[in-house]
Write an enzyme that holds these catalytic residues in place. Structure first.
Site, PDB file in Angstrom:
ATOM      1  N   GLU A 194       0.850  -1.196   0.000  1.00 12.57           N
ATOM      2  CA  GLU A 194       0.000   0.000   0.000  1.00 12.57           C
ATOM      3  C   GLU A 194       0.889   1.251   0.000  1.00 12.57           C
ATOM      4  O   GLU A 194       1.740   1.409   0.875  1.00 12.57           O
ATOM      5  CB  GLU A 194      -0.918  -0.017   1.230  1.00 12.57           C
ATOM      6  CG  GLU A 194      -1.617   1.285   1.552  1.00 12.57           C
ATOM      7  CD  GLU A 194      -2.449   1.846   0.401  1.00 12.57           C
ATOM      8  OE1 GLU A 194      -3.344   1.154  -0.081  1.00 12.57           O
ATOM      9  OE2 GLU A 194      -2.164   2.999  -0.024  1.00 12.57           O
ATOM     10  N   VAL A 196      -6.292  -0.942  -6.995  1.00 15.10           N
ATOM     11  CA  VAL A 196      -5.880   0.427  -6.648  1.00 15.10           C
ATOM     12  C   VAL A 196      -7.004   1.442  -6.888  1.00 15.10           C
ATOM     13  O   VAL A 196      -6.764   2.627  -7.047  1.00 15.10           O
ATOM     14  CB  VAL A 196      -4.604   0.846  -7.431  1.00 15.10           C
ATOM     15  CG1 VAL A 196      -3.421  -0.006  -7.029  1.00 15.10           C
ATOM     16  CG2 VAL A 196      -4.844   0.775  -8.928  1.00 15.10           C
ATOM     17  N   GLY A 197      -8.237   0.948  -6.891  1.00 13.17           N
ATOM     18  CA  GLY A 197      -9.374   1.855  -7.040  1.00 13.17           C
ATOM     19  C   GLY A 197     -10.075   1.670  -8.378  1.00 13.17           C
ATOM     20  O   GLY A 197      -9.678   0.832  -9.202  1.00 13.17           O
ATOM     21  N   ALA A 254     -22.857   0.386  -4.223  1.00 19.33           N
ATOM     22  CA  ALA A 254     -24.066  -0.025  -4.936  1.00 19.33           C
ATOM     23  C   ALA A 254     -25.307   0.674  -4.387  1.00 19.33           C
ATOM     24  O   ALA A 254     -26.145   1.184  -5.153  1.00 19.33           O
ATOM     25  CB  ALA A 254     -24.222  -1.539  -4.821  1.00 19.33           C
ATOM     26  N   HIS A 259     -32.532  -9.319  24.129  1.00 17.22           N
ATOM     27  CA  HIS A 259     -31.382  -9.967  24.753  1.00 17.22           C
ATOM     28  C   HIS A 259     -31.468 -11.466  24.526  1.00 17.22           C
ATOM     29  O   HIS A 259     -32.545 -12.040  24.657  1.00 17.22           O
ATOM     30  CB  HIS A 259     -31.383  -9.677  26.260  1.00 17.22           C
ATOM     31  CG  HIS A 259     -30.296 -10.423  26.986  1.00 17.22           C
ATOM     32  ND1 HIS A 259     -28.974 -10.035  26.926  1.00 17.22           N
ATOM     33  CD2 HIS A 259     -30.342 -11.547  27.747  1.00 17.22           C
ATOM     34  CE1 HIS A 259     -28.246 -10.880  27.654  1.00 17.22           C
ATOM     35  NE2 HIS A 259     -29.045 -11.807  28.149  1.00 17.22           N
TER      36      HIS A 259
END
Ligand code: FAD
Ligand code: AMP
Length: 479
Positions: A210, A277-278, A327, A451
């Protein structure tokens, strides 16, 4: 020449939802789709259904079950002998889900009277749409309104050209038929982390390169720090930050990757390399220059908050316009535009869009992070509740992570919620609804939660904002 009230270009989650909603509202609608998927069927559903959200989640769910069987069953007293995974079967299951959902979009079109057209659409002046049909013939449609929903494609970087064999993009990474021994991933964003998880869970040694020095910079820092710890220490992902890939070379079926970091030039050899990478908007050859629609330098179609372009009656939605490439964001824009064309005053709240990373644990967020609030000079208070203190998480043996609630210091209005933990995607949705209704942290604290549920961690985080959490020792104690 056929004439429609609405012509939609692209049938992804933005386009097909817009088309269906417009048809529900009584309009004559056509939706144009140019792609076919790997089964040869028309690619209704776009990136999301064919090579995005759905297939990636199918593989994440399969591989999560494998990891549970391999590592987590023994504490329950369940032993599994000779555990193995048949990767082609896993991929075939994923393909079956894709087929079911994409053909489902076709059926929804039929049920709603939407005319599906196979071909490549292009917006012309005078609100006409030119369609290049699969046989190369050209048809022109007359449209009262045009909705551009052509979506996005993976970004290529010159140092790592994708061949969909050794160097793949997100589409190729959903198709490996065996687990790569050593897998390189360029980019530690949402897609890079999800695809890394899939293959690491099946035994691949994964190294993520990265370029940025910071891990998940858009996620609240407390959550991203926890995520990095879990991914690296518990799951064995090797995440190298500040590592910029500068070159690749194919050598005997493998790929040699050169990257630079603070110590200089480094090299690693991988069996497969995923480039994540996008994504970039798919706006080439889509809009003729004389129709009054502007495209910015990065290829995004310019729109206002109602997704109106500068040309009257022409709209653009989804990944091809500003905002998060998600989306559900595109789908809601589709609904908004269809309803506005029908004369309704529908608007969208861009401040309340949930974002999720479907790793395990999941990371989910809505609203602002602590870092954003600090930068904006807004006074806030936080409440954190760890899943380790949740009875339901303990029962499920799934206790990593926390819920973090952020509220305005004076009004107590919820400004953000950040979760890393089991079912974070579903848990955060209750805060999306709360924020839509302008809820305070106290409102959530005063709500009855069933719960034992994981949702109780959300309740406790809201109580913790004022130091009232019951099942942890509160640092701040207020009456
Ligand atoms: P798209 O889905 O890209 O659809 C556009 C469609 O238009 C395509 O079918 C294309 O063929 C068609 N088209 C393009 N040009 C033309 C033309 N000229 N004529 C006719 N048709 C044309 N998002 C989430 O919210 N959740 C997730 O979990 C998630 N996971 C993802 C995982 C992966 C691996 C990837 C790659 C993406 C993921 N996304 C996820 C992002 C999501 O897929 C996109 O945000 C979404 O698909 C965008 O929708 P869209 O309708 O704008 O565009
Ligand atoms: P996303 O846009 O969330 O999918 O993330 C893509 C990531 O890829 C970003 O964090 C970028 O910093 C990273 N990236 C882009 N180019 C390179 C490169 N050459 N080497 C390493 N990482 C990169």
């Amino acid at each position: 020449m056929s004439k429609f009230d609405v012509v939609v270009i692209g049938s992804g989650p933005a386009g097909y939802v817009a088309a269906i909603r417009a048809a529900q509202l009584g309009m004559k609608v056509a939706c144009i789709e140019k792609s076919r998927n790997k089964t040869g069927a028309l690619g209704y559903g776009g990136t999301c259904l064919n090579v995005g959200c759905i297939p990636s989640k199918a593989l994440l769910d399969s591989t999560h079950k494998f990891v549970e069987a391999a590592h987590d069953f023994d504490v329950h007293g369940i032993s599994v002998k000779d555990l193995s995974i048949d990767v082609p079967t896993m991929i075939a299951r994923k393909d079956k889900i894709v087929k079911q959902l994409t053909s489902g979009v076709g059926q929804l079109f039929k049920a709603n009277g939407v005319t599906g057209i196979e071909g490549a659409g292009r917006v012309l002046a005078s609100k006409q749409v030119e369609v290049t049909l699969p046989d190369g013939k050209i048809e022109t449609l007359d449209a009262e309104n045009i909705i551009i929903a052509a979506g996005s494609v993976p970004i290529d970087i010159p140092p790592a050209p994708v061949d969909q064999d050794v160097i793949v993009d997100s589409t190729g990474a959903l198709e490996f038929l065996e687990v790569p021994k050593k897998l390189g991933v360029i980019g530690a964003g949402v897609i890079g982390l999800e695809l890394s998880s899939v293959w690491a869970r099946l035994g691949a040694e994964v190294i993520i390169l990265e370029a940025l020095d910071e891990f998940l910079p858009t996620v609240d820092a407390q959550i991203s720090k926890e995520a990095k710890k879990i991914f690296t220490k518990k799951q064995g992902l090797d995440i190298r930050l500040g590592a910029r890939v500068t070159a690749t070379e194919l050598v005997k079926g493998q790929v040699k990757v050169t990257y630079s970091d603070k110590n200089g030039e480094q090299k690693e050899t991988f069996d497969k390399l995923i480039v994540s990478v996008g994504r970039r908007p798919q706006s080439e050859n889509l809009i003729s220059a004389d129709c009054g629609v502007s495209i910015d330098q990065r290829g995004f179609v310019f729109v206002n908050e109602y997704c109106e372009t500068e040309a009257l009656g022409i709209y653009a939605i989804g990944d091809i316009v500003r905002g998060p490439m998600l989306a559900h964001k595109g789908s809601e824009e589709g609904v908004m535009v269809a309803e506005r064309i029908a004369g309704k005053k529908t608007a969208m709240n861009y401040d309340c869009i949930p974002g999720v990373i479907y790793t395990h644990p999941e990371i989910a967020q809505v609203g602002q992070t602590e870092e954003q609030l600090k930068a904006d000079g807004i006074e806030y208070k936080t409440g954190v509740f760890p899943f380790a203190a949740s009875g339901r998480a303990l029962a499920a043996n799934d206790t990593d992570g926390m819920v973090k609630m952020i509220a305005h210091a004076e009004t107590d209005r919820v400004l953000g919620c950040h979760i890393i933990g089991p079912s974070a995607a579903d848990l955060v949705q209750q805060i999306v609804i709360a924020m839509e209704f302008g809820s305070s942290a106290e409102d959530i604290g005063m709500t009855v939660f069933g719960h034992p549920t994981l949702s109780e961690a959300v309740h406790e985080a809201a109580l913790a904002v004022e130091g009232h959490a019951i099942h942890i020792a509160n640092k701040k104690k207020r009456k």
